[in-house]
Design a protein around this motif. Structure first.
Motif, PDB file in Angstrom:
ATOM      1  N   LEU A  21       0.754  -1.169  -0.171  1.00 19.13           N
ATOM      2  CA  LEU A  21       0.263   0.026  -0.033  1.00 19.13           C
ATOM      3  C   LEU A  21       0.980   1.170   0.026  1.00 19.13           C
ATOM      4  N   SER A  22       2.125   1.234  -0.052  1.00 21.65           N
ATOM      5  CA  SER A  22       3.030   2.220   0.026  1.00 21.65           C
ATOM      6  C   SER A  22       2.851   3.503  -0.979  1.00 21.65           C
ATOM      7  N   PRO A  23       2.317   3.034  -2.273  1.00 22.67           N
ATOM      8  CA  PRO A  23       2.072   4.014  -3.217  1.00 22.67           C
ATOM      9  C   PRO A  23       1.175   5.068  -2.893  1.00 22.67           C
ATOM     10  N   LEU A  24       0.121   4.669  -1.933  1.00 17.56           N
ATOM     11  CA  LEU A  24      -1.113   5.213  -1.678  1.00 17.56           C
ATOM     12  C   LEU A  24      -0.997   6.390  -0.433  1.00 17.56           C
ATOM     13  N   ASN A  25      -1.498   7.493  -0.507  1.00 20.62           N
ATOM     14  CA  ASN A  25      -1.401   8.408   0.180  1.00 20.62           C
ATOM     15  C   ASN A  25      -2.070   8.158   1.767  1.00 20.62           C
ATOM     16  N   LEU A 126     -12.557  -3.820   4.309  1.00 17.22           N
ATOM     17  CA  LEU A 126     -12.304  -2.340   4.852  1.00 17.22           C
ATOM     18  C   LEU A 126     -13.467  -1.752   5.356  1.00 17.22           C
ATOM     19  N   ILE A 127     -13.400  -1.169   6.476  1.00 15.66           N
ATOM     20  CA  ILE A 127     -14.551  -0.403   6.970  1.00 15.66           C
ATOM     21  C   ILE A 127     -13.874   0.929   7.084  1.00 15.66           C
ATOM     22  N   ILE A 128     -14.516   1.622   6.266  1.00 14.57           N
ATOM     23  CA  ILE A 128     -14.455   3.262   5.906  1.00 14.57           C
ATOM     24  C   ILE A 128     -15.068   3.827   7.156  1.00 14.57           C
ATOM     25  N   ASP A 129     -16.260   3.788   6.923  1.00 16.98           N
ATOM     26  CA  ASP A 129     -17.127   4.187   8.188  1.00 16.98           C
ATOM     27  C   ASP A 129     -18.409   3.186   8.367  1.00 16.98           C
ATOM     28  N   LYS A 130     -19.465   3.564   8.885  1.00 14.99           N
ATOM     29  CA  LYS A 130     -20.568   2.686   9.294  1.00 14.99           C
ATOM     30  C   LYS A 130     -21.269   2.394   8.043  1.00 14.99           C
ATOM     31  N   GLU A 131     -21.248   3.344   7.089  1.00 14.99           N
ATOM     32  CA  GLU A 131     -22.002   3.169   6.000  1.00 14.99           C
ATOM     33  C   GLU A 131     -21.192   2.280   4.750  1.00 14.99           C
ATOM     34  N   ASN A 132     -19.895   2.356   4.984  1.00 18.74           N
ATOM     35  CA  ASN A 132     -19.071   2.076   3.688  1.00 18.74           C
ATOM     36  C   ASN A 132     -18.072   0.937   4.162  1.00 18.74           C
ATOM     37  N   VAL A 133     -18.742  -0.101   3.674  1.00 24.46           N
ATOM     38  CA  VAL A 133     -17.746  -1.502   3.999  1.00 24.46           C
ATOM     39  C   VAL A 133     -17.661  -2.341   2.797  1.00 24.46           C
ATOM     40  N   ILE A 134     -16.234  -2.569   2.564  1.00 25.89           N
ATOM     41  CA  ILE A 134     -15.762  -2.950   1.301  1.00 25.89           C
ATOM     42  C   ILE A 134     -15.253  -4.508   1.542  1.00 25.89           C
ATOM     43  N   GLU A 192      -8.965   1.173  -5.795  1.00 22.05           N
ATOM     44  CA  GLU A 192      -9.804   2.025  -6.365  1.00 22.05           C
ATOM     45  C   GLU A 192     -10.704   2.547  -5.158  1.00 22.05           C
ATOM     46  N   ALA A 193     -11.152   1.750  -4.439  1.00 24.87           N
ATOM     47  CA  ALA A 193     -12.037   2.187  -3.632  1.00 24.87           C
ATOM     48  C   ALA A 193     -11.544   3.212  -2.379  1.00 24.87           C
ATOM     49  N   ILE A 194     -10.275   2.959  -2.171  1.00 21.06           N
ATOM     50  CA  ILE A 194      -9.576   4.063  -1.193  1.00 21.06           C
ATOM     51  C   ILE A 194      -9.323   5.423  -2.135  1.00 21.06           C
ATOM     52  N   ARG A 195      -8.657   5.038  -3.237  1.00 19.34           N
ATOM     53  CA  ARG A 195      -8.389   6.303  -4.040  1.00 19.34           C
ATOM     54  C   ARG A 195      -9.785   7.274  -4.114  1.00 19.34           C
ATOM     55  N   LYS A 196     -10.881   6.747  -4.639  1.00 18.81           N
ATOM     56  CA  LYS A 196     -12.057   7.448  -4.643  1.00 18.81           C
ATOM     57  C   LYS A 196     -12.424   8.059  -3.112  1.00 18.81           C
ATOM     58  N   TYR A 197     -12.408   7.153  -2.369  1.00 18.71           N
ATOM     59  CA  TYR A 197     -12.694   7.831  -1.027  1.00 18.71           C
ATOM     60  C   TYR A 197     -11.711   9.151  -0.506  1.00 18.71           C
TER      61      TYR A 197
END
Length: 201
Positions: A21-25, A126-134, A192-197
């Motif tokens: 994951l190092s290329p992601l911010n 990946l739990i981004i928040d309560k509404e976003n689980v991937i 892709e999901a992390i980038r969009k978020y």
């Protein structure tokens, strides 16, 4: 920078995922680095059940929506053993994390078996928040060889041979393994999901 807590105390796994994951911010931190001293019981019947349980328990403990929580459950599935060791990969021989005993048991069970095809499977939540689980999955196919080869990697890596590379996972350097591994394939599906978020889409 967004923080992502990896719901694992497995140092090898943490190192692998940080590298991938190092290329992601995103700042990836382990449970230990987050100051969380919890061992979630992996009693699910599937990799996905275990991954979700780990992610949700840590998410509830952290209780801070500025953190994303990533959990994975992964293991080896051998065709001739009806998918075993599967969710029991880490404790195949009875004692959790005893790689030597696990590999010995696998070799013994495979002793007179010709079909040695197998795959490593990684399920991630990946739990981004309560509404976003991937939920995502990654797989890599290989062959169980008859003796250990290589000094790198961990777990069943010395027995998991990739014909296209003419090497076991344990003979590869981390860069090569991380390009083709089951974890890499699962993480590609997450990127892709992390980038969009992060871009606020």
């Amino acid at each position: 920078m967004k923080k992502l807590i990896l719901a694992s105390n497995n140092e090898n796994k943490v190192k692998e995922i940080k590298e991938i994951l190092s290329p992601l911010n995103v700042q990836v931190i382990s449970l230990k680095e987050a100051g969380v001293n919890v061992e979630v019981e992996e009693d699910g019947k599937t990799f996905m059940e275990n991954a979700y349980k780990k992610a949700k328990e840590i998410y509830d403990i952290i209780n801070d929506e500025s953190y994303m929580i990533l959990a994975d459950d992964s293991g080896l599935a051998v065709d001739a053993l009806d998918g075993a060791p599967g969710v029991y990969s880490a404790r195949f021989a009875g004692e959790h994390g005893n790689t030597e005993k696990n590999n010995e048991k696998l070799l013994t069970l495979m002793e007179n078996i010709n079909d040695r095809s197998a795959k490593f499977i990684c399920n991630m939540v990946l739990i981004i928040d309560k509404e976003n689980v991937i939920r995502v999955q990654g797989e890599v196919e290989g062959v169980i060889i008859k003796e250990e080869r290589g000094e790198n990697g961990f777990g069943y890596d010395p027995l998991f041979y990739i014909p296209e590379y003419n090497m076991t996972f344990a003979q590869m350097d981390s860069k090569t393994k991380n390009l083709i591994s089951h974890r890499k394939k699962a993480l590609i599906n997450l990127e892709e999901a992390i980038r969009k978020y992060l871009q606020g889409e």
